[in-house]
Motif scaffolding. Structure first.
Motif, PDB file in Angstrom:
ATOM      1  N   ASN A  75     -22.197   4.149   4.859  1.00  0.00           N
ATOM      2  CA  ASN A  75     -23.082   5.291   4.629  1.00  0.00           C
ATOM      3  C   ASN A  75     -22.535   6.268   3.595  1.00  0.00           C
ATOM      4  N   GLY A  76     -21.415   5.902   2.977  1.00  0.00           N
ATOM      5  CA  GLY A  76     -20.835   6.759   1.956  1.00  0.00           C
ATOM      6  C   GLY A  76     -19.970   7.879   2.496  1.00  0.00           C
ATOM      7  N   HIS A  77     -19.653   7.827   3.798  1.00  0.00           N
ATOM      8  CA  HIS A  77     -18.813   8.864   4.387  1.00  0.00           C
ATOM      9  C   HIS A  77     -17.337   8.555   4.135  1.00  0.00           C
ATOM     10  N   LYS A  78     -16.601   9.532   3.664  1.00  0.00           N
ATOM     11  CA  LYS A  78     -15.195   9.350   3.340  1.00  0.00           C
ATOM     12  C   LYS A  78     -14.375   9.127   4.609  1.00  0.00           C
ATOM     13  N   ILE A  79     -13.392   8.269   4.505  1.00  0.00           N
ATOM     14  CA  ILE A  79     -12.547   7.952   5.647  1.00  0.00           C
ATOM     15  C   ILE A  79     -11.772   9.198   6.094  1.00  0.00           C
ATOM     16  N   SER A  80     -11.620   9.369   7.391  1.00  0.00           N
ATOM     17  CA  SER A  80     -10.893  10.523   7.925  1.00  0.00           C
ATOM     18  C   SER A  80      -9.392  10.259   7.877  1.00  0.00           C
ATOM     19  N   GLU A  81      -8.617  11.329   7.928  1.00  0.00           N
ATOM     20  CA  GLU A  81      -7.163  11.172   7.933  1.00  0.00           C
ATOM     21  C   GLU A  81      -6.705  10.406   9.170  1.00  0.00           C
ATOM     22  N   LYS A  82      -7.389  10.631  10.292  1.00  0.00           N
ATOM     23  CA  LYS A  82      -7.039   9.920  11.520  1.00  0.00           C
ATOM     24  C   LYS A  82      -7.269   8.423  11.358  1.00  0.00           C
ATOM     25  N   GLN A  87      -7.396   6.752   8.482  1.00  0.00           N
ATOM     26  CA  GLN A  87      -6.404   6.256   7.526  1.00  0.00           C
ATOM     27  C   GLN A  87      -5.114   5.895   8.241  1.00  0.00           C
ATOM     28  N   LYS A  88      -4.646   6.822   9.055  1.00  0.00           N
ATOM     29  CA  LYS A  88      -3.393   6.605   9.785  1.00  0.00           C
ATOM     30  C   LYS A  88      -3.509   5.397  10.703  1.00  0.00           C
ATOM     31  N   GLY A  89      -4.692   5.256  11.333  1.00  0.00           N
ATOM     32  CA  GLY A  89      -4.898   4.111  12.228  1.00  0.00           C
ATOM     33  C   GLY A  89      -4.828   2.784  11.482  1.00  0.00           C
ATOM     34  N   LEU A  90      -5.431   2.726  10.287  1.00  0.00           N
ATOM     35  CA  LEU A  90      -5.400   1.492   9.498  1.00  0.00           C
ATOM     36  C   LEU A  90      -3.979   1.151   9.070  1.00  0.00           C
ATOM     37  N   LEU A 109       0.821  -1.213   0.000  1.00  0.00           N
ATOM     38  CA  LEU A 109       0.000   0.000   0.000  1.00  0.00           C
ATOM     39  C   LEU A 109       0.852   1.260   0.000  1.00  0.00           C
ATOM     40  N   GLY A 110       0.580   2.173  -0.941  1.00  0.00           N
ATOM     41  CA  GLY A 110       1.125   3.514  -0.812  1.00  0.00           C
ATOM     42  C   GLY A 110       0.429   4.208   0.351  1.00  0.00           C
ATOM     43  N   GLU A 111       1.143   5.074   1.058  1.00  0.00           N
ATOM     44  CA  GLU A 111       0.567   5.641   2.280  1.00  0.00           C
ATOM     45  C   GLU A 111      -0.639   6.549   2.014  1.00  0.00           C
ATOM     46  N   ASN A 112      -0.848   6.974   0.760  1.00  0.00           N
ATOM     47  CA  ASN A 112      -2.030   7.770   0.419  1.00  0.00           C
ATOM     48  C   ASN A 112      -3.074   6.970  -0.355  1.00  0.00           C
ATOM     49  N   SER A 113      -2.849   5.679  -0.505  1.00  0.00           N
ATOM     50  CA  SER A 113      -3.665   4.881  -1.426  1.00  0.00           C
ATOM     51  C   SER A 113      -5.073   4.583  -0.942  1.00  0.00           C
TER      52      SER A 113
END
Length: 317
Positions: free
Chosen positions: A226-233, A235-238, A214-218
């Motif tokens: 519900n169609g809500h975009k993942i938060s930056e926080k 993303q970092k957690g995953l 995985l690229g870190e921005n991928s």
């Protein structure tokens, strides 16, 4: 009675565990009893037989069998008498057997033979290099190929300053983790030619389960149900906990989407590492990409190439 079993992959890797989906169908007008399905084969060791039990007329029952892949010379799990790779790896044969009894206790068998190839286990381990090598003057560039101009793949290799030109296979897929999902084109590349900066690495075995990098921005386009975009926080957690998370993928068949006949078949995938560069893509070994392209379309269309450029002057241009 009929036995319906998924195709055994054309090749499997030693030390991995395969799952085989099977189904027993009672097409008769009477019930059958003590239905069970077993598998035998050189170097293949089922973790369990499938016991289905009694079946009424006109019914069907599914089951899943886990199979440990050994070597051609393995007599039991943990006991291998083979000395050389030539002995241990290669083509093997096996049989899937459906057994059942009628009302009088008479036993019947239906057999289905198969062939596969056991390959030596491959370990993918990326070298963590958080600080990019600024004096190496090498960079990887993805270039789109226009249909009908595939000859560029050979011609580009003759251009001064280009170290290598290798094909890229794009696999339409979806990935999900922790309730978040996204569609993406997985990039099948020759990992030895991809210039990358590895942020995190996890040693994994390359087999029939896809291994993703995985690229870190991928995963920035992931969404929840519900169609809500993942938060930056999030993303970092995953990405921080990628080794502990259950990642899954499913292939996207464009033809089935257009005919409204797509059924999502989610399966597990492995994550071998996180890249800080290139940061936007998701990559997998080229050989695995070839297999998935064959599953989807029966061919391996090349729509991009990976160009590795070397030399300070060429890169600055």
């Amino acid at each position: 009675m009929e036995l319906d079993a998924a195709e055994i992959p054309p090749f499997v890797y030693a030390s991995e565990t395969q799952e085989l989906c099977v189904k027993a169908l009672n097409l008769s007008r009477t019930g059958v009893y003590n239905v069970r399905i077993s598998l035998s084969g050189t170097g293949l060791f089922p973790m369990e037989d499938i016991f289905i039990g009694n079946m009424e007329a006109g019914t069907e029952r599914p089951g899943t069998m886990r199979i440990y892949v050994g070597t051609r010379t393995m007599t039991e799990i943990g006991t291998d008498v083979g000395k050389s790779d030539e002995e241990k790896y290669g083509e093997v044969k096996g049989t899937i057997t459906l057994k059942y009894e009628d009302a009088k206790g008479k036993t019947y068998e239906i057999e289905r033979d198969f062939r596969t190839e056991i390959k030596k286990a491959q370990i993918l381990s990326l070298t963590v290099n958080e600080e990019a090598e600024t004096n190496s003057w090498q960079i990887s560039v993805f270039v789109i190929i226009i249909v009908g101009h595939e000859e560029f793949l050979e011609e580009a290799g003759q251009i001064p300053g280009i170290r290598s030109v290798t094909p890229v296979i794009e696999i339409p897929a979806k990935i999900r983790a922790e309730g978040y999902t996204m569609e993406i084109s997985l990039q099948g590349v020759d990992l030895t030619e991809l210039i990358m900066t590895v942020k995190e690495s996890n040693e994994v075995q390359v087999g029939n389960t896809p291994v993703l990098i995985l690229g870190e921005n991928s995963i920035a386009m992931m969404e929840d149900v519900n169609g809500h975009k993942i938060s930056e926080k999030k993303q970092k957690g995953l990405l921080d906990c990628y080794q502990e998370i259950d990642w899954q993928y499913c292939l996207v068949d464009i033809d089935k989407i257009e005919s409204n006949d797509e059924l999502e078949d989610w399966e597990p995938c492995l994550i071998a590492g996180i890249l800080s560069s290139p940061a936007d893509g998701i990559y997998l070994p080229y050989e695995q990409a070839e297999n998935y392209a064959e599953k989807l379309s029966g061919q391996t269309p090349i729509t991009r190439i990976l160009v590795t450029v070397q030399g300070e002057k060429i890169i600055k241009k």
